[in-house]
Scaffold this active site. Structure first.
Site, PDB file in Angstrom:
ATOM      1  N   ASP A 197       0.843  -1.202   0.000  1.00  0.00           N
ATOM      2  CA  ASP A 197       0.000   0.000   0.000  1.00  0.00           C
ATOM      3  C   ASP A 197       0.880   1.254   0.000  1.00  0.00           C
ATOM      4  O   ASP A 197       0.377   2.374  -0.104  1.00  0.00           O
ATOM      5  CB  ASP A 197      -1.031  -0.011   1.144  1.00  0.00           C
ATOM      6  CG  ASP A 197      -0.410  -0.076   2.525  1.00  0.00           C
ATOM      7  OD1 ASP A 197       0.821  -0.199   2.620  1.00  0.00           O
ATOM      8  OD2 ASP A 197      -1.172   0.004   3.522  1.00  0.00           O
ATOM      9  N   ASP A 226      -1.004  -6.167  -0.341  1.00  0.00           N
ATOM     10  CA  ASP A 226      -1.309  -5.534   0.942  1.00  0.00           C
ATOM     11  C   ASP A 226      -2.805  -5.322   1.089  1.00  0.00           C
ATOM     12  O   ASP A 226      -3.474  -4.899   0.135  1.00  0.00           O
ATOM     13  CB  ASP A 226      -0.646  -4.147   0.978  1.00  0.00           C
ATOM     14  CG  ASP A 226       0.362  -4.021   2.089  1.00  0.00           C
ATOM     15  OD1 ASP A 226       0.275  -4.779   3.068  1.00  0.00           O
ATOM     16  OD2 ASP A 226       1.247  -3.151   1.966  1.00  0.00           O
ATOM     17  N   LYS A 232      -1.201  -9.354   2.898  1.00  0.00           N
ATOM     18  CA  LYS A 232      -0.448  -8.900   4.087  1.00  0.00           C
ATOM     19  C   LYS A 232      -1.341  -8.000   4.927  1.00  0.00           C
ATOM     20  O   LYS A 232      -2.091  -7.178   4.392  1.00  0.00           O
ATOM     21  CB  LYS A 232       0.825  -8.160   3.678  1.00  0.00           C
ATOM     22  CG  LYS A 232       1.601  -7.618   4.896  1.00  0.00           C
ATOM     23  CD  LYS A 232       2.998  -7.160   4.556  1.00  0.00           C
ATOM     24  CE  LYS A 232       3.080  -5.801   3.919  1.00  0.00           C
ATOM     25  NZ  LYS A 232       2.545  -4.701   4.744  1.00  0.00           N
ATOM     26  N   GLU A 252       9.170  -4.390  10.840  1.00  0.00           N
ATOM     27  CA  GLU A 252       9.567  -3.066  10.314  1.00  0.00           C
ATOM     28  C   GLU A 252       9.962  -2.128  11.449  1.00  0.00           C
ATOM     29  O   GLU A 252       9.250  -2.010  12.459  1.00  0.00           O
ATOM     30  CB  GLU A 252       8.407  -2.450   9.516  1.00  0.00           C
ATOM     31  CG  GLU A 252       8.757  -1.048   8.998  1.00  0.00           C
ATOM     32  CD  GLU A 252       7.849  -0.520   7.900  1.00  0.00           C
ATOM     33  OE1 GLU A 252       6.947  -1.232   7.448  1.00  0.00           O
ATOM     34  OE2 GLU A 252       8.083   0.641   7.502  1.00  0.00           O
TER      35      GLU A 252
END
Ligand code: KIV
Length: 267
Positions: free
Chosen positions: A46, A85, A115, A184
């Protein structure tokens, strides 16, 4: 020619210590290029909202956007495993819309997996989607859709309490049935701990070298986004000035009457 990748490859790669390479892609030509280079997994992120559509963050991205870009990627028939995503509001409100939207990314988009951002808070959603035989990749730590809760794009998991919370999140994502998890913006030591504990592969971005794989945004590694380059990005090319020079040469040729030449004309 490399072989088409499946979820089974990523479990084998973790077991054998072979690093998993992941890049984002959002369109047909770029997918052809990165797939031919041998990338293992493509994420239709995204992040398309930021690097392609020019939004300040990923929150405005819609299901329609994600299906459009996933279809464009799939038209390149990549051998890489393609994950799409799930955008903001496509899975947070209730399990039925999460199931339906995940299904649309597979059925209409053509992706092999989806995801989802979040840990303990989305475990039930991950379980509901994996129960439909749709592979799910988790995403914890600095989750861009939680921008306003985090107060900006800040490294997560600093300090013992936050680190324990992220370890719990990682365990919940694995227990819910995810086949892999993105880590992340977390300290490298914490990423190493999570990677050692989980049986599913960890894919790092700003999480150090001990993850089972790495993901970066294609525009970042090619030097296409001049606005901002995060510390964790390595630029492998500087394409922005090359494009600028090519366009300036075209403008000069047209203005100066040196393009088109005879060889560019029909008789
Ligand atoms: O949207 C995206 O590109 C991502 C990666 C950066 C992990 O979520």
């Amino acid at each position: 020619m490399h072989k088409a990748k499946t979820v089974l490859d990523f479990h084998r790669m973790k077991a054998e210590g072979e690093k998993i390479t992941v890049l984002t892609s959002y369109d047909f030509p770029m997918t052809g290029l990165i797939d031919a280079a041998g990338i293992d997994m493509i994420l239709v992120g995204d992040s398309v909202g930021v690097v392609v559509a020019g939004f300040d963050n990923t929150l405005p991205v819609t299901m329609e956007d994600m299906i459009y870009h996933t279809r464009a990627v799939m038209r390149a028939r990549p051998k890489a495993f393609v994950v799409a995503d799930m955008p903001f509001l496509s899975y947070q409100t209730d399990l039925n819309s999460a199931r339906l939207n995940a299904g649309l990314l597979i059925k209409d988009g053509g992706a092999a997996a989806v995801k989802i951002e979040g840990g303990v808070n989305v475990a039930e959603t991950i379980a509901a989607i994996t129960a439909m035989d749709i592979p799910v990749m988790g995403h914890i730590g600095l989750t861009p859709q939680s921008l306003h809760r985090m107060g900006g794009y800040k490294v997560q998991g600093k300090g013992d309490a936050q680190a324990e919370k992220l370890i719990e999140d990682a365990r919940a994502v694995e227990a819910a049935g995810a086949f892999a998890i993105v880590l992340e913006g977390i300290p490298m030591g914490l990423a190493q701990r999570i990677t050692a504990e989980l049986t599913i592969p960890t894919i790092g971005i700003g999480a150090g070298p001990h993850c089972d794989g790495q993901v970066l945004v294609i525009h970042d590694i090619l030097g296409l986004c001049s606005k901002y380059s995060p510390k964790f990005v390595k630029r492998y090319a500087e394409l922005a000035p090359i494009i600028g020079e090519a366009v300036a040469n075209y403008i000069a040729d047209v203005k100066g009457g040196t393009f088109p030449e005879e060889r560019h004309c029909f008789k």
